[in-house]
Enzyme design. Structure first.
Site, short mmCIF file in Angstrom:
data_model
loop_
_atom_site.label_atom_id
_atom_site.label_comp_id
_atom_site.label_asym_id
_atom_site.label_seq_id
_atom_site.Cartn_x
_atom_site.Cartn_y
_atom_site.Cartn_z
N SER A 32 0.82 -1.22 0.00
CA SER A 32 0.00 0.00 0.00
C SER A 32 0.86 1.27 0.00
O SER A 32 1.89 1.35 0.68
CB SER A 32 -0.89 0.01 1.25
OG SER A 32 -1.48 1.27 1.38
N SER A 73 -0.50 4.09 1.04
CA SER A 73 -1.11 4.97 2.04
C SER A 73 -0.17 5.36 3.18
O SER A 73 -0.18 6.52 3.59
CB SER A 73 -2.39 4.35 2.59
OG SER A 73 -3.34 4.27 1.56
N LYS A 114 -14.25 -3.27 2.62
CA LYS A 114 -14.96 -1.98 2.52
C LYS A 114 -16.46 -2.09 2.82
O LYS A 114 -17.08 -1.11 3.21
CB LYS A 114 -14.77 -1.37 1.13
CG LYS A 114 -13.38 -0.84 0.87
CD LYS A 114 -13.38 -0.18 -0.49
CE LYS A 114 -12.03 0.27 -0.93
NZ LYS A 114 -12.11 1.06 -2.17
N SER A 167 -27.43 -4.45 -15.20
CA SER A 167 -28.25 -4.26 -13.99
C SER A 167 -27.46 -3.50 -12.92
O SER A 167 -28.03 -2.73 -12.14
CB SER A 167 -28.75 -5.60 -13.46
OG SER A 167 -27.65 -6.40 -13.13
#
Ligand code: ATR
Length: 279
Positions: free
Chosen positions: A15, A17, A66, A157
């Protein structure tokens, strides 16, 4: 105050971050840490309970948690509710509040790179994809006042579900194949799927046969720095918006939620680009 921050997800060892948030702490002269909490899914709940004891100021959430995290939060902000996914948690006096910073991160990147685009809210926008990132971006663009936002997706959809987020937007839905006939209509094309991400760097979600040089083509994938879709767009003379900017601005917004401080990310743009290009 010491800003104890972090990231939960699996796997997260690569990551970016920690690097970004340590730079933002430096930039604002705040002290803190940003730790990686790699939770295997079989021990997610136990690990989250231990995390609560650590009393972090806030943390980010990434794949595959998430959505799963929502069940363990005390409240959600409006965007996280509508998007149905959380990528940022703020510890507000012991209660965990979930946010989704992707949409605002995207619109900040767009606004800061192409401020003139905001002058015409009739500009025609196409979103490729209908997952969590697409939902956040669709909602943020609608909030910013844009009126014409079409969606193209492999599964129609899913695109219909995104369109339901905001009833006042004019939205046409297209298959990935059909949309190629209409690309010259668009002022902004935003690629939000994972197609083209390393290691599948030669893939593109749609083929850009017929776009105008004034069109902005944007990809939220940032590994590689310039995706195949962006290369194709560049060859057609289009304007580009690279994915690392959304990454920086969504981090900026998360940082503001945690610290209540505004911070500039401009200085990090070139450094992050170089990191992604392996320089
Ligand atoms: P995120 O939350 O990061 O946006 P996601 O919810 O898994 O991720 O969404 C993935 C999006 O990428 C969806 O639009 C998905 O299309 P479907 O709705 O048809 O599943 C799209 N996507 C993923 N892999 C794809 C592929 N190989 N070709 C085309 N679209 C793809």
């Amino acid at each position: 105050m010491f800003y104890k921050l972090g990231l939960i997800g699996y796997p997260i060892e690569h990551s970016l971050s920690p690097w970004i948030h340590m730079k933002l702490l430096e930039e604002t002269n705040l002290t803190g840490s940003y730790m990686l909490y790699e939770f295997p899914s079989d021990s997610f709940q136990n690990r989250l309970e231990s995390l609560k004891m650590e009393n972090l100021v806030g943390f980010n959430v990434t794949v595959p948690y998430k959505q799963k995290i929502i069940h363990y939060l005390d409240s959600l902000d409006e965007t996280a509710k509508l998007v149905g996914a959380v990528n940022t948690v703020y510890n507000k006096n012991g209660s965990w509040v979930g946010y989704n910073t992707d949409g605002i991160g995207y619109t900040r990147a767009l606004y800061n790179t192409y401020p003139n685009f905001y002058k015409n809210k009739e500009n025609r926008i196409l979103i490729i994809g209908a997952g969590g990132a697409a939902r956040g971006i669709f909602f943020a663009l609608a909030q910013a006042g844009f009126k014409n936002i079409d969606i193209t997706n492999r599964t129609l959809s899913h695109a219909e579900n995104v369109a339901k987020i905001s009833a006042d937007i004019n939205t046409n839905l297209y298959s990935l194949k059909d949309v190629t006939k209409y690309l010259a209509h668009y002022d902004l094309i935003i690629q939000t799927t994972s197609v083209g991400m390393k290691p599948n760097v030669i893939e593109t979600a749609i083929s850009l046969d017929d776009i105008r040089p004034s069109t902005i083509v944007s990809d939220i994938v940032y590994q590689p720095y310039t995706t195949q879709l962006l290369h194709d767009a560049q060859n057609m003379g289009a304007q580009l918006l690279h994915g690392h900017l959304m990454l920086l601005y969504q981090a900026q917004y998360a940082f503001e939620i945690w610290t209540k401080q505004s911070v500039s990310v401009e200085k990090l743009m070139e450094q992050l680009k170089q990191k992604l290009e392996g320089r």
